[in-house]
Design an enzyme around this catalytic site. Structure first.
Site, PDB file in Angstrom:
ATOM      1  N   PRO A   2     -34.037  53.446  -4.385  1.00 16.39           N
ATOM      2  CA  PRO A   2     -33.095  52.492  -4.969  1.00 16.39           C
ATOM      3  C   PRO A   2     -32.755  52.865  -6.404  1.00 16.39           C
ATOM      4  CG  PRO A   2     -34.912  51.363  -3.881  1.00 16.39           C
ATOM      5  CD  PRO A   2     -35.287  52.808  -3.951  1.00 16.39           C
ATOM      6  N   GLU A   3     -31.487  52.730  -6.755  1.00 17.42           N
ATOM      7  CA  GLU A   3     -31.054  52.987  -8.123  1.00 17.42           C
ATOM      8  C   GLU A   3     -30.632  51.655  -8.740  1.00 17.42           C
ATOM      9  OE1 GLU A   3     -28.405  56.410  -8.322  1.00 17.42           O
ATOM     10  OE2 GLU A   3     -29.298  57.248  -6.517  1.00 17.42           O
ATOM     11  N   HIS A  96     -44.265  45.441   8.686  1.00 13.54           N
ATOM     12  CA  HIS A  96     -44.842  46.156   7.553  1.00 13.54           C
ATOM     13  C   HIS A  96     -45.038  45.233   6.347  1.00 13.54           C
ATOM     14  CE1 HIS A  96     -44.303  49.825   9.824  1.00 13.54           C
ATOM     15  NE2 HIS A  96     -43.033  49.532   9.993  1.00 13.54           N
ATOM     16  N   ARG A 117     -43.238  52.602   4.317  1.00 16.17           N
ATOM     17  CA  ARG A 117     -43.871  53.870   3.973  1.00 16.17           C
ATOM     18  C   ARG A 117     -44.991  53.739   2.954  1.00 16.17           C
ATOM     19  NH1 ARG A 117     -38.097  57.143   3.436  1.00 16.17           N
ATOM     20  NH2 ARG A 117     -37.497  56.944   5.635  1.00 16.17           N
ATOM     21  N   ARG A 160     -30.362  68.237 -26.128  1.00 11.90           N
ATOM     22  CA  ARG A 160     -31.201  68.617 -24.994  1.00 11.90           C
ATOM     23  C   ARG A 160     -30.810  69.996 -24.471  1.00 11.90           C
ATOM     24  NH1 ARG A 160     -34.017  63.981 -22.708  1.00 11.90           N
ATOM     25  NH2 ARG A 160     -34.278  62.647 -24.532  1.00 11.90           N
TER      26      ARG A 160
END
Length: 290
Positions: A2-3, A96, A117, A160
């Site tokens: 998820p973002e 789950h 998971r 950077r």
């Protein structure tokens, strides 16, 4: 994973359905779900009981529930398949189900953490003076945060010694952007993922940041991106921004802008999707991008 848009959708659901409620009981049904809470499941459950949940907060991809009458917060790690669901107490347990949190009111709903998971989990952490769980104090603000420092971001890009997609995924520089939305923003900006940040003039980095915000807001409006049933909001509903993706997952399909076939290349154990015509590789990376 998820973002920002997916996590923000969940945060809004928790704000609506959980904020202000007091914890009556917590059941930890799988030890891996609290493995980041070093003291263990019994301690986690005991420390929640009797405390009122505050308004859910988020920074980038990180989500937490402050305990309003303490200096601690419940930090949620969704991982690959974690779900925070608000379910009727009478609803059958999910296959789950890992953690159940019940409240001392008569609303008849409970908070469930479901994770197929078991890469995700919940943990309790002390807050910094700014109100963040201490373990995520190093995470940068996200581009939708009103306090996001644009000048610092543009300056950091030039300093950077990296490439533009690596910079977008660096959560200490700009948070909330993952593989999907980085590819989408770079396609909109007509920038190749391997372009060195030092070659990006400020007007182009300003333009890129605008595209990042646009794609995040568009995904948020559509409820996020769901490629399967693992990402859902607190009501169990999937987002549908995957129908609007311009480049990610579209290998071999025509670019919506120029018609050239979209390509996919392995990238840092993931994939990068790009248009070879709209997003021409930099000279130093051209031989490896073909």
């Amino acid at each position: 994973m998820p973002e920002l848009p997916e996590v923000e959708v969940v945060r809004r659901g928790l704000e609506r359905w959980v904020a202000g409620r007091t914890v009556a009981e917590t059941q930890v049904l799988h030890p891996r779900a609290v493995r980041r809470h070093i003291a263990g499941g019994e301690d986690f459950a005991a420390r929640l009981t009797g405390h009122r949940v505050g308004v859910a907060r988020r920074r980038g991809k990180y989500l937490w529930l402050p305990l309003a009458d303490t200096d601690a917060s419940i930090l949620g790690h969704l991982g690959m398949s974690g779900q925070l669901l608000v379910q009727p107490e009478s609803a059958p347990d999910e296959k789950h189900l890992r953690i159940r949190i019940r409240f001392d009111d008569d609303l008849g709903t409970e908070l469930r953490f479901v994770d197929q998971r078991t890469f995700g989990g919940l943990s309790l952490h002390e807050n910094t003076p700014e109100g963040l769980p201490d373990v995520i104090a190093h995470i940068a603000r996200d581009p939708l945060d009103p306090a996001f420092d644009e000048a610092a971001f543009h300056a950091a890009l030039r300093l950077r010694r990296t490439t533009i997609k690596r910079a977008l995924l660096d959560q200490s520089l700009i948070s909330g952007v993952g593989n999907i939305y980085a590819d989408e923003a770079l396609w909109r900006a007509k920038l190749h993922y391997d372009r060195p940040t030092i070659t990006l003039p400020r007007p182009r980095s300003v333009e890129l940041l605008g595209h990042v915000r646009d794609v995040l807001n568009a995904a948020l409006a559509d409820g996020g991106t769901s490629f399967d049933s693992l990402y859902v909001n607190v009501n169990g509903e999937s987002g549908y921004f995957d129908r609007s993706l311009d480049v990610y997952g579209r290998e071999g399909k025509p670019c919506r802008r120029c018609g050239t076939l979209i390509r996919r290349r392995p990238w840092m154990n993931r994939s990068s999707y790009f248009c070879p015509r709209c997003q021409r590789p930099p000279r130093v990376a051209r031989s490896t991008a073909r």
